[in-house]
Motif scaffolding. Structure first.
Motif, short mmCIF file in Angstrom:
data_model
loop_
_atom_site.label_atom_id
_atom_site.label_comp_id
_atom_site.label_asym_id
_atom_site.label_seq_id
_atom_site.Cartn_x
_atom_site.Cartn_y
_atom_site.Cartn_z
N ALA A 86 77.93 29.43 -4.00
CA ALA A 86 76.89 30.23 -3.34
C ALA A 86 76.75 31.63 -3.93
O ALA A 86 75.64 32.04 -4.29
CB ALA A 86 77.15 30.29 -1.84
N PRO A 87 77.84 32.40 -4.05
CA PRO A 87 77.67 33.74 -4.63
C PRO A 87 77.23 33.70 -6.09
O PRO A 87 76.51 34.59 -6.55
CB PRO A 87 79.06 34.38 -4.48
N ARG A 88 77.64 32.67 -6.83
CA ARG A 88 77.18 32.54 -8.22
C ARG A 88 75.67 32.29 -8.25
O ARG A 88 74.95 32.86 -9.09
CB ARG A 88 77.93 31.40 -8.91
N SER A 89 75.18 31.44 -7.34
CA SER A 89 73.75 31.15 -7.29
C SER A 89 72.95 32.40 -6.88
O SER A 89 71.88 32.67 -7.43
CB SER A 89 73.47 30.01 -6.30
N GLU A 90 73.49 33.16 -5.93
CA GLU A 90 72.82 34.39 -5.51
C GLU A 90 72.79 35.40 -6.65
O GLU A 90 71.77 36.09 -6.86
CB GLU A 90 73.54 34.97 -4.30
N PHE A 91 73.90 35.51 -7.38
CA PHE A 91 73.95 36.43 -8.51
C PHE A 91 72.94 36.01 -9.58
O PHE A 91 72.23 36.85 -10.15
CB PHE A 91 75.37 36.45 -9.09
N LEU A 92 72.88 34.71 -9.88
CA LEU A 92 71.94 34.20 -10.87
C LEU A 92 70.50 34.58 -10.49
O LEU A 92 69.73 35.05 -11.34
CB LEU A 92 72.08 32.69 -10.99
N ALA A 93 70.15 34.39 -9.24
CA ALA A 93 68.80 34.71 -8.79
C ALA A 93 68.52 36.21 -8.92
O ALA A 93 67.42 36.62 -9.32
CB ALA A 93 68.61 34.27 -7.34
N GLU A 94 69.53 37.04 -8.59
CA GLU A 94 69.34 38.49 -8.68
C GLU A 94 69.17 38.93 -10.12
O GLU A 94 68.28 39.75 -10.43
CB GLU A 94 70.55 39.20 -8.06
N VAL A 95 69.98 38.40 -11.03
CA VAL A 95 69.85 38.77 -12.45
C VAL A 95 68.48 38.36 -12.98
O VAL A 95 67.84 39.11 -13.71
CB VAL A 95 70.97 38.12 -13.28
N ARG A 96 68.02 37.18 -12.60
CA ARG A 96 66.72 36.73 -13.10
C ARG A 96 65.58 37.59 -12.54
O ARG A 96 64.57 37.79 -13.23
CB ARG A 96 66.53 35.25 -12.79
N LYS A 97 65.72 38.12 -11.34
CA LYS A 97 64.72 39.06 -10.83
C LYS A 97 64.75 40.36 -11.63
O LYS A 97 63.69 40.92 -11.94
CB LYS A 97 64.98 39.35 -9.34
N MET A 98 65.94 40.82 -11.97
CA MET A 98 66.05 42.04 -12.78
C MET A 98 65.48 41.81 -14.18
O MET A 98 64.78 42.67 -14.73
CB MET A 98 67.51 42.48 -12.85
N GLN A 99 65.76 40.65 -14.76
CA GLN A 99 65.18 40.31 -16.05
C GLN A 99 63.65 40.32 -15.98
O GLN A 99 62.99 40.86 -16.88
CB GLN A 99 65.66 38.93 -16.49
N ALA A 100 63.11 39.73 -14.91
CA ALA A 100 61.66 39.67 -14.76
C ALA A 100 61.05 41.07 -14.64
O ALA A 100 59.92 41.31 -15.09
CB ALA A 100 61.29 38.82 -13.55
N SER A 101 61.79 42.00 -14.03
CA SER A 101 61.30 43.37 -13.90
C SER A 101 61.06 43.99 -15.27
O SER A 101 60.01 44.59 -15.53
CB SER A 101 62.29 44.23 -13.10
N VAL A 102 62.04 43.86 -16.16
CA VAL A 102 61.90 44.43 -17.50
C VAL A 102 60.90 43.64 -18.33
O VAL A 102 60.12 44.21 -19.10
CB VAL A 102 63.28 44.51 -18.19
N THR A 103 60.90 42.32 -18.17
CA THR A 103 59.93 41.50 -18.91
C THR A 103 58.50 41.87 -18.53
O THR A 103 57.58 41.71 -19.35
CB THR A 103 60.20 40.01 -18.65
N ALA A 104 58.29 42.39 -17.33
CA ALA A 104 56.95 42.82 -16.93
C ALA A 104 56.40 43.89 -17.86
O ALA A 104 55.18 43.99 -18.05
CB ALA A 104 56.98 43.33 -15.49
#
Length: 273
Positions: A86-104
């Motif tokens: 569960a915490p690994r999945s939550e971390f993965l989702a958070e990192v991908r949101k941060m990645q998407a911020s910069v990719t914007a």
């Protein structure tokens, strides 16, 4: 435009000036930064009055990078329950949101010019790597510092910088976490030009933005779209891979030690565990 917490946005003569304002020290990147950046990029992308963007930091520094105290919850759950999915999945989702911020920034159709003064560390380097053009003042200093805090950089530097500075220079910066000055940054192609001080680099960035804005906007946007196709899929695949890699392997005693050392204001002692 919206009232932002981590940025100011001003539009004049077809140029949007986007300025990091914190609230973390040195414009460190906390929750407001990651939430607001893609919203700002979307608004500017949709605004026909905007033809180019100048991105800079308030105060003496561009950005100290990730605001570790403000973002500690993102890492805390992963370290507290490192054996569970569960915490690994939550971390993965958070990192991908941060990645998407910069990719914007990279996906924004309007060219983005980063004007860097003072420190540009970690996430700050991720951010300017997503810009189209980078300029610096003579006092600028750059660091791909994640290795020094037991993290594999996962927001874009490892994937975008090879096309900017080449594999050898990227690997040197990433493996060592060393700091480089503006002269070295210009030599390796990280920045196009270096100017005397912060005022001079901002003036140069805005002059360049106005020069771009004077051209047919749809043609400029078409050029960016065509140029981005060369690496877009490769970068996207790399970001997916590193986010999964970190969700699997980031928890470590060395990471705990690195975060503890930051809060205790001392040098970390890494043991490879």
């Amino acid at each position: 435009m919206t009232d932002w917490q981590a940025f100011t946005v001003e539009i004049k003569d077809h140029v949007a000036a986007v300025t990091l304002i914190g609230p973390g020290k040195g414009n460190a990147m906390g929750p407001d930064f990651w939430r607001e950046l893609p919203e700002i990029c979307a608004e500017l992308d949709a605004d026909p009055e905007v033809r180019a963007i100048v991105l800079t930091g308030s105060g003496r520094n561009f950005s100290y990078g990730l605001d570790l105290p403000a973002m500690s919850a993102t890492f805390g759950s992963l370290l507290a329950d490192r054996a569970f999915a569960a915490p690994r999945s939550e971390f993965l989702a958070e990192v991908r949101k941060m990645q998407a911020s910069v990719t914007a920034v990279a996906d924004c159709r309007k060219p983005v010019i980063a004007a860097v003064s003072g420190w540009c560390i970690g996430g700050g380097l991720d951010l300017i790597a997503a810009a189209d053009i980078r300029l610096a003042s003579a006092d600028a200093k750059f660091s791909l510092r994640e290795a020094k805090v037991a993290i594999v950089a996962d927001i874009g530097s490892l994937h975008r910088l090879p096309g900017i500075i080449g594999e050898g220079h990227l690997r040197e910066l990433a493996y060592t976490g060393k700091d480089i000055d503006a002269a070295r940054a210009e030599k390796i192609g990280l920045v196009n030009d270096v100017y005397a001080d912060q005022d001079a680099v901002l003036d140069a960035a805005h002059a360049l933005a106005r020069e771009i804005a004077a051209n047919p906007p749809l043609v400029v946007q078409g050029i960016k779209d065509v140029v981005e196709q060369r690496t877009k899929d490769t970068v996207a695949a790399g970001l997916r891979y590193v986010s999964a890699w970190n969700a699997a392997f980031l928890p470590s005693e060395d990471l705990t030690e690195a975060i503890t050392a930051v809060f205790e204001k001392r040098e970390p002692r890494f043991e490879g565990r």
